[in-house]
Motif scaffolding. Structure first.
Motif, PDB file in Angstrom:
ATOM      1  N   LEU A 198       0.832  -1.196   0.000  1.00 38.13           N
ATOM      2  CA  LEU A 198       0.000   0.000   0.000  1.00 38.13           C
ATOM      3  C   LEU A 198       0.877   1.261   0.000  1.00 38.13           C
ATOM      4  O   LEU A 198       0.575   2.225  -0.699  1.00 38.13           O
ATOM      5  N   ILE A 199       1.954   1.258   0.772  1.00 33.02           N
ATOM      6  CA  ILE A 199       2.851   2.420   0.825  1.00 33.02           C
ATOM      7  C   ILE A 199       3.475   2.675  -0.540  1.00 33.02           C
ATOM      8  O   ILE A 199       3.575   3.819  -0.984  1.00 33.02           O
ATOM      9  N   ASP A 200       3.871   1.610  -1.237  1.00 34.49           N
ATOM     10  CA  ASP A 200       4.457   1.764  -2.565  1.00 34.49           C
ATOM     11  C   ASP A 200       3.454   2.369  -3.543  1.00 34.49           C
ATOM     12  O   ASP A 200       3.811   3.214  -4.363  1.00 34.49           O
ATOM     13  N   GLU A 201       2.180   1.957  -3.451  1.00 28.27           N
ATOM     14  CA  GLU A 201       1.152   2.503  -4.342  1.00 28.27           C
ATOM     15  C   GLU A 201       0.922   3.983  -4.069  1.00 28.27           C
ATOM     16  O   GLU A 201       0.766   4.774  -4.996  1.00 28.27           O
ATOM     17  N   VAL A 202       0.909   4.378  -2.801  1.00 29.38           N
ATOM     18  CA  VAL A 202       0.735   5.795  -2.453  1.00 29.38           C
ATOM     19  C   VAL A 202       1.933   6.602  -2.958  1.00 29.38           C
ATOM     20  O   VAL A 202       1.772   7.696  -3.506  1.00 29.38           O
ATOM     21  N   ALA A 203       3.136   6.078  -2.808  1.00 27.99           N
ATOM     22  CA  ALA A 203       4.343   6.764  -3.278  1.00 27.99           C
ATOM     23  C   ALA A 203       4.284   6.954  -4.796  1.00 27.99           C
ATOM     24  O   ALA A 203       4.615   8.030  -5.312  1.00 27.99           O
ATOM     25  N   LEU A 204       3.844   5.935  -5.533  1.00 29.01           N
ATOM     26  CA  LEU A 204       3.707   6.050  -6.983  1.00 29.01           C
ATOM     27  C   LEU A 204       2.672   7.106  -7.356  1.00 29.01           C
ATOM     28  O   LEU A 204       2.867   7.899  -8.275  1.00 29.01           O
ATOM     29  N   ALA A 205       1.551   7.134  -6.650  1.00 29.48           N
ATOM     30  CA  ALA A 205       0.502   8.117  -6.909  1.00 29.48           C
ATOM     31  C   ALA A 205       1.010   9.528  -6.648  1.00 29.48           C
ATOM     32  O   ALA A 205       0.739  10.455  -7.431  1.00 29.48           O
ATOM     33  N   LEU A 206       1.762   9.724  -5.580  1.00 30.62           N
ATOM     34  CA  LEU A 206       2.309  11.043  -5.267  1.00 30.62           C
ATOM     35  C   LEU A 206       3.341  11.476  -6.297  1.00 30.62           C
ATOM     36  O   LEU A 206       3.397  12.644  -6.674  1.00 30.62           O
ATOM     37  N   ASP A 207       4.153  10.544  -6.769  1.00 33.72           N
ATOM     38  CA  ASP A 207       5.151  10.866  -7.791  1.00 33.72           C
ATOM     39  C   ASP A 207       4.487  11.337  -9.082  1.00 33.72           C
ATOM     40  O   ASP A 207       5.010  12.201  -9.782  1.00 33.72           O
TER      41      ASP A 207
END
Length: 112
Positions: free
Chosen positions: A1-10
């Motif tokens: 989930l953290i990786d998906e949020v990081a991708l969305a923010l990028d």
């Protein structure tokens, strides 16, 4: 989930922008009109200058200000564009303190 949020923010990060030179004109003489406006008598040395382009003035490799091409004239006729090798009068808005020998550089901003 953290990786998906990081991708969305990028993906929300603003794209980088770069100024790309389109054309260039050398100021041969500056004319002052009866209404106080300055018109740069120029020769286009690279590309095509088009009315509405964003520009900056350059003196000795240093930028002296930014403006837009408000008016382009050839032989007292209003024109939309002027090609390399042709002479024209360029009215900038806002006015820049141009002198003989300065250059007007037209540019666009590209997103990388």
């Amino acid at each position: 989930l953290i990786d998906e949020v990081a991708l969305a923010l990028d993906s929300l990060v603003e794209p980088e922008e770069e100024e790309v030179e389109i054309s260039r004109a050398k100021v041969k003489q500056v004319f002052i009109l009866s209404n106080g406006q300055k018109v740069a008598g120029c020769e286009v040395t690279k590309g095509i200058v088009i009315k509405g382009y964003s520009v900056f003035g350059e003196r000795g490799g240093e930028e002296i200000g930014r403006a837009k091409v408000a008016s382009l004239k050839q032989n007292k006729d209003e024109v939309r564009e002027v090609k390399k090798g042709q002479e024209c009068g360029i009215l900038l808005e806002p006015q820049l303190d141009l002198q003989t020998g300065d250059e007007i550089v037209c540019y666009k901003i590209e997103k990388l």
